[in-house]
Design an enzyme around this catalytic site. Structure first.
Site, PDB file in Angstrom:
ATOM      1  N   LYS A 246       7.545  -1.475  -4.178  1.00 31.82           N
ATOM      2  CA  LYS A 246       6.783  -0.566  -3.941  1.00 31.82           C
ATOM      3  C   LYS A 246       6.432   0.215  -5.436  1.00 31.82           C
ATOM      4  CE  LYS A 246       5.088   3.322  -1.392  1.00 31.82           C
ATOM      5  NZ  LYS A 246       4.334   3.976  -2.383  1.00 31.82           N
TER       6      LYS A 246
ATOM      7  N   LYS B 229       6.486   1.528   4.632  1.00 32.16           N
ATOM      8  CA  LYS B 229       7.042   1.868   3.527  1.00 32.16           C
ATOM      9  C   LYS B 229       8.399   2.355   3.540  1.00 32.16           C
ATOM     10  CE  LYS B 229       4.396   6.271   3.719  1.00 32.16           C
ATOM     11  NZ  LYS B 229       3.270   7.062   2.878  1.00 32.16           N
TER      12      LYS B 229
END
Length: 532
Positions: free
Chosen positions: A228, A403
């Site tokens: 990420k 996430k």
């Protein structure tokens, strides 16, 4: 104007999301064109009146209102438009508005748009003279575009979709091809015309989003992992010979990154992370050099970016996904199939401007957990876990994408200044500047935060500010340097713009440390050691 001002009042005092949707929907269904389209543009932040700026409104108000009274009242009320609307003196013989037909909002906006920058204040003043306080408030909010009524653009679009029985994702897909007052949208919604055609128009498609992983454990057989990255998520669209870059909220940011827009000339829609080239060794080891978010901020929000700035902060996009190739919609395909298409597509792009976010190879979930633990040292924000068979669907769908961000950093800081909030918080000191100790014994500001605390904690902090004020600077108060706040933040960067040499990313108040004396708060050197 009265109906729009009533809508704004109702939205300010309504907390329920569903109630706000109903209020907006009812207004859009019962208000004639073009007023409802102008209102929708205002609610979605797409209404632009370039000749009227907040500074011009302040100067205009000071011609009619004692500047000292205006400043003191603004400090108390917390909003300039509301302050001016309440204090504006009505000339003798000028009756206030008595019905909606006096100054329709479409007419008011039209007058301001047609006025030059020099004439606009006088045009605005004449309309303010003819309105009551509620109408003046609505007009000033329209003129500046700063509604602050707890409505996001997405919520306003959802209200439009609900009111007319449309799919909000279909509304999103045609939105950027439409202009206020949105006649085609209302014709579609009321059944007079089909859905507007977006072929050969570079329109925005809603992003697929992820849920936080929390305590969930997933199988790497079913999920692929990617880093990420610490930039901003964007969508690249090329259609009809034109290219647009959209942020996650659907804002067109092409003007800030003309180098990226000019480099993307293949008919497609791509999803990726906008970054700036840098020399971060951790980022290099995971797929190419990327500078910190602080470097990217040097370009965000600029309407015109010089060649010098482009050279100093060269932008590139790390690609995650492909939504369209030509006119072929790839979103129904699985992530694995789209990934294969993206890997074949990227060869058609400039490698200096585009690269591929690589898939992480891990032996097990525990191995992946170890890799996440070192994410900060590697210069990335965390991990993304994507179900291999997932289609690309708008919004957050449970079980498809996760996430897994790295844990935040924290620092104990001392409150230095407080400022009144806006809207519902206009009666509270809710924006806090905090600092850490320098070697000289001086307290230097290191950040500012206005969220992370509960309503009860806000009341406590407001009472502290009022009871421990040392100096007043308009809406800002300097306070006694005695209250320690534990501040959480995602990362911290070196910055020449601040006296402390530091800039925090996403700071928020995580705890009020009444148990800790101010002299034991953290030092600037401690934070500098964490800076990237």
């Amino acid at each position: 104007m009265r109906r729009f001002s009533q809508l704004l009042d109702d939205l300010v005092y309504t907390r329920s999301r569903n109630s706000k949707l109903r209020l907006i929907g009812e207004y859009l269904k019962t208000t004639p064109d073009p007023d409802r389209g102008v209102a929708l543009a205002a609610l979605t932040g797409t209404l632009d009146i370039p000749a009227v700026k907040p500074a011009a409104i302040r100067a205009l108000a000071e011609e009619r209102i004692d500047p000292v009274l205006l400043r003191m009242s603004r400090d108390y009320v917390g909003d300039m438009a509301e302050t001016v609307s309440l204090l504006w003196p009505t000339p003798e013989g000028e009756p206030p508005e008595v019905d909606d037909g006096t100054i329709p909002i479409g007419d008011a906006v039209g007058r301001l748009r047609e006025a030059s920058r020099s004439d606009a204040p006088a045009v605005l003043a004449r309309m303010l003279d003819h309105l009551d306080a509620s109408g003046r408030f609505a007009l000033l909010k329209l003129a500046t575009g700063a509604l602050r009524v707890g409505i996001s653009a997405r919520l306003a679009k959802q209200a439009l979709a609900d009111a007319f029985g449309l799919d909000v994702e279909q509304v999103e897909e045609v939105w950027h091809g439409q202009k206020p007052p949105y006649a085609e949208l209302f014709d579609w919604g009321e059944g007079r015309a089909p859905q507007p055609i977006t072929k050969d128009i570079p329109v925005f498609r809603p992003f697929m989003l992820a849920h936080p992983l929390d305590e969930t454990r997933v199988s790497l057989h079913d999920y692929a992992a990617e880093w990420k990255w610490d930039g901003i998520r964007i969508q690249l669209v090329h259609a009809g010979g034109d290219t647009r870059l959209y942020s996650r909220t659907g804002d067109d940011i092409s003007g800030s990154f003309p180098d990226i827009a000019s480099a993307f000339s293949v008919s497609a829609v791509l999803d990726g992370e906008l970054l700036v080239r840098g020399e971060s060794q951790g980022a290099k080891s995971h797929g190419g050099s990327a500078a910190s978010f602080n470097a990217l901020q040097q370009r965000l929000g600029r309407k015109n970016v010089s060649a010098k700035v482009q050279g100093q902060y060269p932008a590139f996009v790390r690609l995650y996904d492909i939504l369209f190739e030509g006119e072929e919609d790839l979103r129904p395909l699985s992530w694995s199939q789209r990934r294969t298409r993206l890997e074949g597509f990227i060869d058609r792009l400039d490698p200096e401007r585009f690269d591929l976010s690589r898939v992480i190879e891990a032996d097990s979930f525990d191995h992946l957990q170890e890799m996440r633990a070192g994410a900060r040292e590697e210069g990335v924000e965390g991990l993304m876990l994507k179900r291999r068979d997932s289609p690309y669907v708008a919004g957050r769908k449970v079980g498809l994408w996760y996430k897994w961000k790295r844990d935040p950093l924290t620092a104990d800081c001392v409150m230095m200044y407080a400022q009144r909030g806006s809207g519902k918080r206009s009666s509270f000191y809710s924006d806090y500047t905090f600092g850490c100790w320098a070697d000289t014994g001086e307290l230097l500001p290191v950040g500012k935060a206005y969220f992370g605390f509960t309503d009860e904690e806000l009341k406590f902090l407001d009472r502290f500010v009022r009871a421990h004020t040392l100096n007043r600077f308009g809406p800002v108060r300097e306070v006694e340097k005695s209250l320690v706040l534990e501040v959480a933040f995602d990362s911290i960067h070196a910055s020449t713009r601040h006296k402390s040499g530091l800039a925090m990313r996403f700071p928020r108040i995580s705890r009020i440390r009444t148990d800790k004396p101010a002299h034991e708060a953290d030092r600037v050197e401690t934070l500098l050691a964490l800076a990237t």
